[in-house]
Design a protein around this motif. Structure first.
Motif, PDB file in Angstrom:
ATOM      1  N   VAL A   1      -0.686 -20.792  -7.444  1.00  0.00           N
ATOM      2  CA  VAL A   1       0.235 -19.900  -9.069  1.00  0.00           C
ATOM      3  C   VAL A   1      -1.167 -20.368 -10.228  1.00  0.00           C
ATOM      4  CG1 VAL A   1       1.795 -20.213 -11.110  1.00  0.00           C
ATOM      5  CG2 VAL A   1       2.615 -20.316  -8.273  1.00  0.00           C
ATOM      6  N   SER A   2      -1.770 -21.103  -9.988  1.00  0.00           N
ATOM      7  CA  SER A   2      -2.536 -21.545 -11.165  1.00  0.00           C
ATOM      8  C   SER A   2      -3.574 -20.190 -11.864  1.00  0.00           C
ATOM      9  CB  SER A   2      -3.525 -22.744 -10.821  1.00  0.00           C
ATOM     10  OG  SER A   2      -2.126 -23.556 -11.650  1.00  0.00           O
ATOM     11  N   ASN A   3      -4.272 -20.002 -10.109  1.00  0.00           N
ATOM     12  CA  ASN A   3      -5.848 -18.758 -10.123  1.00  0.00           C
ATOM     13  C   ASN A   3      -4.547 -17.744 -10.197  1.00  0.00           C
ATOM     14  OD1 ASN A   3      -7.829 -19.639  -8.464  1.00  0.00           O
ATOM     15  ND2 ASN A   3      -6.058 -20.809  -7.191  1.00  0.00           N
ATOM     16  N   ALA A   4      -3.123 -17.325 -10.843  1.00  0.00           N
ATOM     17  CA  ALA A   4      -3.102 -16.578 -10.715  1.00  0.00           C
ATOM     18  C   ALA A   4      -2.921 -15.605 -12.247  1.00  0.00           C
ATOM     19  CB  ALA A   4      -1.361 -15.923 -10.315  1.00  0.00           C
ATOM     20  N   ILE A   5      -2.257 -17.392 -12.807  1.00  0.00           N
ATOM     21  CA  ILE A   5      -2.006 -17.332 -14.625  1.00  0.00           C
ATOM     22  C   ILE A   5      -3.849 -16.927 -14.941  1.00  0.00           C
ATOM     23  CG2 ILE A   5      -1.712 -18.700 -16.175  1.00  0.00           C
ATOM     24  CD1 ILE A   5       0.710 -20.124 -14.346  1.00  0.00           C
ATOM     25  N   VAL A   6      -4.952 -18.028 -13.849  1.00  0.00           N
ATOM     26  CA  VAL A   6      -6.274 -17.378 -14.640  1.00  0.00           C
ATOM     27  C   VAL A   6      -6.211 -15.919 -14.893  1.00  0.00           C
ATOM     28  CG1 VAL A   6      -8.556 -18.573 -14.876  1.00  0.00           C
ATOM     29  CG2 VAL A   6      -6.620 -19.973 -14.741  1.00  0.00           C
TER      30      VAL A   6
ATOM     31  N   ARG B   1      -1.521 -12.628 -23.539  1.00  0.00           N
ATOM     32  CA  ARG B   1      -0.836 -11.676 -23.083  1.00  0.00           C
ATOM     33  C   ARG B   1       0.610 -11.845 -22.742  1.00  0.00           C
ATOM     34  NH1 ARG B   1      -3.728  -8.583 -18.028  1.00  0.00           N
ATOM     35  NH2 ARG B   1      -1.887  -7.797 -18.608  1.00  0.00           N
ATOM     36  N   PRO B   2       1.235 -11.320 -22.686  1.00  0.00           N
ATOM     37  CA  PRO B   2       3.136 -11.659 -22.349  1.00  0.00           C
ATOM     38  C   PRO B   2       2.708 -11.082 -20.859  1.00  0.00           C
ATOM     39  CG  PRO B   2       2.396  -9.248 -23.801  1.00  0.00           C
ATOM     40  CD  PRO B   2       1.145  -9.912 -23.837  1.00  0.00           C
ATOM     41  N   LEU B   3       3.747 -12.139 -20.300  1.00  0.00           N
ATOM     42  CA  LEU B   3       3.524 -12.633 -19.363  1.00  0.00           C
ATOM     43  C   LEU B   3       5.062 -13.405 -18.590  1.00  0.00           C
ATOM     44  CD1 LEU B   3       2.015 -12.655 -16.804  1.00  0.00           C
ATOM     45  CD2 LEU B   3       1.933 -15.242 -17.127  1.00  0.00           C
ATOM     46  N   VAL B   4       5.562 -12.437 -17.983  1.00  0.00           N
ATOM     47  CA  VAL B   4       7.019 -13.472 -16.682  1.00  0.00           C
ATOM     48  C   VAL B   4       6.014 -13.842 -15.540  1.00  0.00           C
ATOM     49  CG1 VAL B   4       8.638 -11.816 -19.177  1.00  0.00           C
ATOM     50  CG2 VAL B   4       8.166 -11.112 -16.797  1.00  0.00           C
ATOM     51  N   LEU B   5       7.393 -14.258 -15.323  1.00  0.00           N
ATOM     52  CA  LEU B   5       7.523 -15.169 -14.045  1.00  0.00           C
ATOM     53  C   LEU B   5       7.858 -13.622 -13.151  1.00  0.00           C
ATOM     54  CD1 LEU B   5      10.067 -18.085 -14.642  1.00  0.00           C
ATOM     55  CD2 LEU B   5       7.238 -18.136 -14.348  1.00  0.00           C
ATOM     56  N   ARG B   6       8.713 -13.319 -13.283  1.00  0.00           N
ATOM     57  CA  ARG B   6       8.351 -12.050 -12.093  1.00  0.00           C
ATOM     58  C   ARG B   6       7.039 -11.904 -11.083  1.00  0.00           C
ATOM     59  NH1 ARG B   6      11.043 -11.028  -8.554  1.00  0.00           N
ATOM     60  NH2 ARG B   6      13.369 -11.294  -9.380  1.00  0.00           N
ATOM     61  N   GLU B   7       6.322 -11.506 -12.065  1.00  0.00           N
ATOM     62  CA  GLU B   7       4.825 -10.858 -12.077  1.00  0.00           C
ATOM     63  C   GLU B   7       3.908 -11.911 -11.690  1.00  0.00           C
ATOM     64  OE1 GLU B   7       2.877  -9.480 -15.554  1.00  0.00           O
ATOM     65  OE2 GLU B   7       4.483  -9.321 -16.986  1.00  0.00           O
ATOM     66  N   ILE B   8       4.083 -12.556 -11.824  1.00  0.00           N
ATOM     67  CA  ILE B   8       3.227 -13.812 -11.065  1.00  0.00           C
ATOM     68  C   ILE B   8       4.099 -14.004  -9.598  1.00  0.00           C
ATOM     69  CG2 ILE B   8       2.345 -16.048 -10.220  1.00  0.00           C
ATOM     70  CD1 ILE B   8       1.052 -14.967 -12.653  1.00  0.00           C
TER      71      ILE B   8
ATOM     72  N   ILE C   1       8.167 -19.879  -8.997  1.00  0.00           N
ATOM     73  CA  ILE C   1       7.366 -20.109  -9.962  1.00  0.00           C
ATOM     74  C   ILE C   1       8.196 -20.780 -11.320  1.00  0.00           C
ATOM     75  CG2 ILE C   1       5.961 -18.106 -11.162  1.00  0.00           C
ATOM     76  CD1 ILE C   1       5.488 -18.065  -8.263  1.00  0.00           C
ATOM     77  N   SER C   2       9.036 -20.687 -10.922  1.00  0.00           N
ATOM     78  CA  SER C   2       9.640 -21.991 -12.458  1.00  0.00           C
ATOM     79  C   SER C   2       9.375 -23.422 -11.582  1.00  0.00           C
ATOM     80  CB  SER C   2      11.064 -20.711 -12.694  1.00  0.00           C
ATOM     81  OG  SER C   2      11.366 -22.301 -13.875  1.00  0.00           O
ATOM     82  N   ARG C   3      10.023 -23.409 -10.899  1.00  0.00           N
ATOM     83  CA  ARG C   3       9.520 -24.873 -10.494  1.00  0.00           C
ATOM     84  C   ARG C   3       8.340 -25.689 -10.296  1.00  0.00           C
ATOM     85  NH1 ARG C   3      13.628 -23.464  -6.077  1.00  0.00           N
ATOM     86  NH2 ARG C   3      15.557 -25.063  -6.559  1.00  0.00           N
ATOM     87  N   VAL C   4       7.034 -24.311  -9.928  1.00  0.00           N
ATOM     88  CA  VAL C   4       5.438 -24.682  -9.667  1.00  0.00           C
ATOM     89  C   VAL C   4       5.244 -25.305 -11.146  1.00  0.00           C
ATOM     90  CG1 VAL C   4       3.486 -23.921  -9.531  1.00  0.00           C
ATOM     91  CG2 VAL C   4       5.112 -23.849  -7.902  1.00  0.00           C
ATOM     92  N   THR C   5       5.634 -24.193 -12.393  1.00  0.00           N
ATOM     93  CA  THR C   5       4.955 -24.277 -13.595  1.00  0.00           C
ATOM     94  C   THR C   5       6.499 -25.361 -14.632  1.00  0.00           C
ATOM     95  OG1 THR C   5       7.099 -22.578 -14.572  1.00  0.00           O
ATOM     96  CG2 THR C   5       4.167 -21.531 -13.454  1.00  0.00           C
ATOM     97  N   THR C   6       6.884 -25.746 -14.436  1.00  0.00           N
ATOM     98  CA  THR C   6       7.891 -26.665 -14.850  1.00  0.00           C
ATOM     99  C   THR C   6       7.361 -28.233 -15.078  1.00  0.00           C
ATOM    100  OG1 THR C   6       9.560 -25.773 -14.780  1.00  0.00           O
ATOM    101  CG2 THR C   6       9.980 -27.943 -15.240  1.00  0.00           C
TER     102      THR C   6
ATOM    103  N   PHE D   1       1.645 -20.025 -20.700  1.00  0.00           N
ATOM    104  CA  PHE D   1       0.922 -19.373 -20.165  1.00  0.00           C
ATOM    105  C   PHE D   1       1.890 -17.695 -20.159  1.00  0.00           C
ATOM    106  CE2 PHE D   1      -1.646 -22.616 -19.041  1.00  0.00           C
ATOM    107  CZ  PHE D   1      -3.076 -22.520 -19.613  1.00  0.00           C
ATOM    108  N   PHE D   2       3.737 -18.473 -19.867  1.00  0.00           N
ATOM    109  CA  PHE D   2       4.514 -16.698 -20.406  1.00  0.00           C
ATOM    110  C   PHE D   2       4.769 -16.672 -21.174  1.00  0.00           C
ATOM    111  CE2 PHE D   2       3.707 -18.648 -15.804  1.00  0.00           C
ATOM    112  CZ  PHE D   2       3.460 -17.979 -15.117  1.00  0.00           C
ATOM    113  N   GLY D   3       4.992 -16.166 -21.707  1.00  0.00           N
ATOM    114  CA  GLY D   3       5.905 -15.481 -23.044  1.00  0.00           C
ATOM    115  C   GLY D   3       6.599 -14.021 -23.261  1.00  0.00           C
ATOM    116  N   SER D   4       7.330 -13.798 -24.117  1.00  0.00           N
ATOM    117  CA  SER D   4       7.829 -12.591 -24.293  1.00  0.00           C
ATOM    118  C   SER D   4       6.770 -11.879 -24.970  1.00  0.00           C
ATOM    119  CB  SER D   4       8.943 -12.250 -25.109  1.00  0.00           C
ATOM    120  OG  SER D   4       9.476 -13.214 -26.099  1.00  0.00           O
TER     121      SER D   4
END
Length: 533
Positions: free
Chosen positions: A400-405, A420-427, A438-443, A459-462
């Motif tokens: 998940v971290s690699n995908a975020i970076v 950039r705008p990013l939502v959990l669904r994209e990852i 993804i929600s569990r991993v990023t919390t 790193f996630f935001g509307s």
């Protein structure tokens, strides 16, 4: 009533203990995971710590790029949905016990293939982790947490000062009791009467004596350092600090020029605090009988006081954040690349105890020993699955971290303005995982970057619409608002409406209400309170 036999075909979803544990470990923070590992080491004799490097599991990062089958994705989605439901409805025990099976027929069995032989994955995992240490002042054993623990608390600081006072036993006990009754900000929230009644009950004579001792002790407490401690409200806290300035001015000639402002400030603190909060200079001039310039000077003086005297004594250990992943930059400019790796300091180093496992393999009990053998075999399998689930947890975090970076590379090159705008669904879609995973991993998981340490959720935001038809991240908009305000004139601060217009000039559609919401989230005061007096 007639009895009979009938057949019925039905489907139900049951979370195995292995899957339950995997989901639970995934959502734990670093501290909670450490506690879980310590508890498992105490309970399971087949589990031990080791410092040797283990082999990778076959489902680890080597398989990270393998496409996920639709059947597996649907199964994970169903499992996550069931896990969310169970997590919300289960009763949390003190030891954070595992979720019970959804079916009464599904017992918690850790048995694998029924074999007690050593598997290739029975060796340790996380062995490349080095003991956490920082070479501070040449002491390799010192670390940040140890330094935080040595910080003096407010109560200890006051007790040390109280030792220098010549008091009777009763007054000394009363002073100690009041010191221990202070909150983290240094305020005495309870009244002296309520404190006395809590000790003496309904004995009115004893309550009266205690109130007398507490009154004497309170005056002594408020004379200690830091100034303002022991106050029962903001006005009293500011008044105590101003009186301390008056006493200092009587002996220090350098402080005498500000004594007039201090006296006016004392009169201001005697007025309703909402006048000071609104900076109602005209009303304060009338009530205090001072000039406009002197009232403004007094308000500026009050603004430099400490509203929370105990703040600097607060335990800083809770503010320490240990990152789970590290982002390392190689190259500069357009050639810059960012590599993500796990923080080995937070990775537990575990392995199956070879001696115990071999002993169990060679001694297959029979007869009366069958039940004991089965129980030990189950504990061995439980140890194996615990090691695998921890490895899978860190592998998922790294993926998940690699995908975020990769998605937020502009942030790592230019800062939060380039987010950039990013939502959990994209990852989730990119990695073939469920959105709840993804929600569990990023919390409560943190990433150390060249710009600081951030929670993965940062790193996630509307997105907000732009004139070009694209989207701008809400994080970038917040950073832009902060930049506008930091560059504003203190004599004419920007209103929310002006900031909204400035954002429109940048091509970002952001309403005034949204600006106010973001500004409050950044803890920035409105324009009326940012204006210089």
């Amino acid at each position: 009533m007639k009895q009979g036999l009938s057949l019925r075909v039905s489907q139900h979803l049951a979370l195995t203990p292995q899957l339950q544990q995997s989901i639970r470990l995934l959502q734990l923070s670093t501290l909670e995971l450490s506690q879980e590992v310590e508890q498992m080491l105490d309970e399971n004799p087949f589990l031990e710590q080791s410092a040797d490097e283990p082999p990778r599991e076959e489902f680890g990062l080597a398989q990270a790029d393998t496409p996920v089958r639709n059947d597996d994705l649907e199964a994970e989605s169903a499992a996550n949905s069931a896990a969310d439901y169970v997590t919300e409805t289960r009763v949390t025990s003190e030891n954070d016990s595992e979720v019970a099976p959804l079916s009464s027929d599904d017992g918690q069995s850790w048995d694998g293939d029924g074999s007690a032989t050593l598997s290739p994955d029975d060796s340790e995992w996380g062995g490349d982790a080095k003991p956490s240490s920082n070479n501070l002042n040449g002491n390799e054993d010192a670390d940040v947490t140890e330094m935080a623990r040595t910080q003096v608390s407010l109560q200890s600081h006051l007790h040390r000062q109280a030792l220098g006072l010549r008091l009777s036993e009763e007054d000394r006990a009363a002073l100690r009791f009041l010191i221990e009754s202070l909150n983290d900000d240094g305020y005495l929230e309870d009244t002296l009467l309520s404190l006395a009644q809590g000790l003496a009950g309904e004995d009115e004579e004893q309550v009266e004596q205690l109130v007398h001792h507490f009154t004497v002790a309170l005056s002594l407490l408020q004379s200690l350092e830091p100034a303002g401690v022991g106050a029962r409200g903001l006005a009293e806290c500011l008044t105590l600090q101003l009186k301390a300035l008056l006493d200092q001015g009587a002996t220090d000639p350098a402080c005498k020029p500000m004594m007039a402002a201090v006296k006016v400030a004392l009169r201001i603190c005697a007025q309703p605090m909402d006048l000071l909060a609104r900076r109602d200079v005209k009303r304060l001039v009338q009530l205090c009988g001072a000039t406009d310039a002197l009232v403004r000077e007094a308000i500026a003086l009050i603004g430099r006081l400490e509203p929370k005297p105990g703040r600097r004594f607060c335990d800083v250990e809770r503010n320490i954040v240990v990152p789970d992943v590290l982002v390392i930059q190689t190259g500069k400019g357009a050639q810059a690349k960012f590599r993500v790796r796990l923080n080995t300091d937070v990775m537990p180093r575990l392995r199956v105890h070879d001696i115990y496992a071999n002993a169990l393999k060679q001694h297959k009990g029979g007869g009366n020993e069958a039940s004991s053998y089965a129980a030990l075999q189950q504990r061995l399998q439980e140890a194996r699955w615990f090691i695998k689930n921890i490895q899978q947890r860190f592998d998922t975090i790294l993926r998940v971290s690699n995908a975020i970076v990769e998605r937020q590379k502009s942030f790592f090159m230019h800062g939060e303005l380039a987010m950039r705008p990013l939502v959990l669904r994209e990852i989730a879609d990119e990695l073939g995982l469920h959105e709840s995973t993804i929600s569990r991993v990023t919390t409560a998981k943190y990433m150390a970057t060249p710009f600081g340490t951030f929670e993965l959720k940062y790193f996630f935001g509307s997105g907000l619409g732009t004139d070009s038809g694209g989207n701008a991240s809400s994080t970038a908009v917040r950073a832009l608002i902060k930049q506008f305000i930091s560059a504003e004139s203190v004599d004419k601060p920007l209103s929310d409406n002006q900031i909204s217009e400035m954002l429109k000039e940048q091509g970002i559609e952001c309403a005034r209400r949204t600006v106010a919401k973001y500004r409050e989230g950044l803890r920035i005061a409105p324009a009326s309170l940012r204006k210089a007096l």
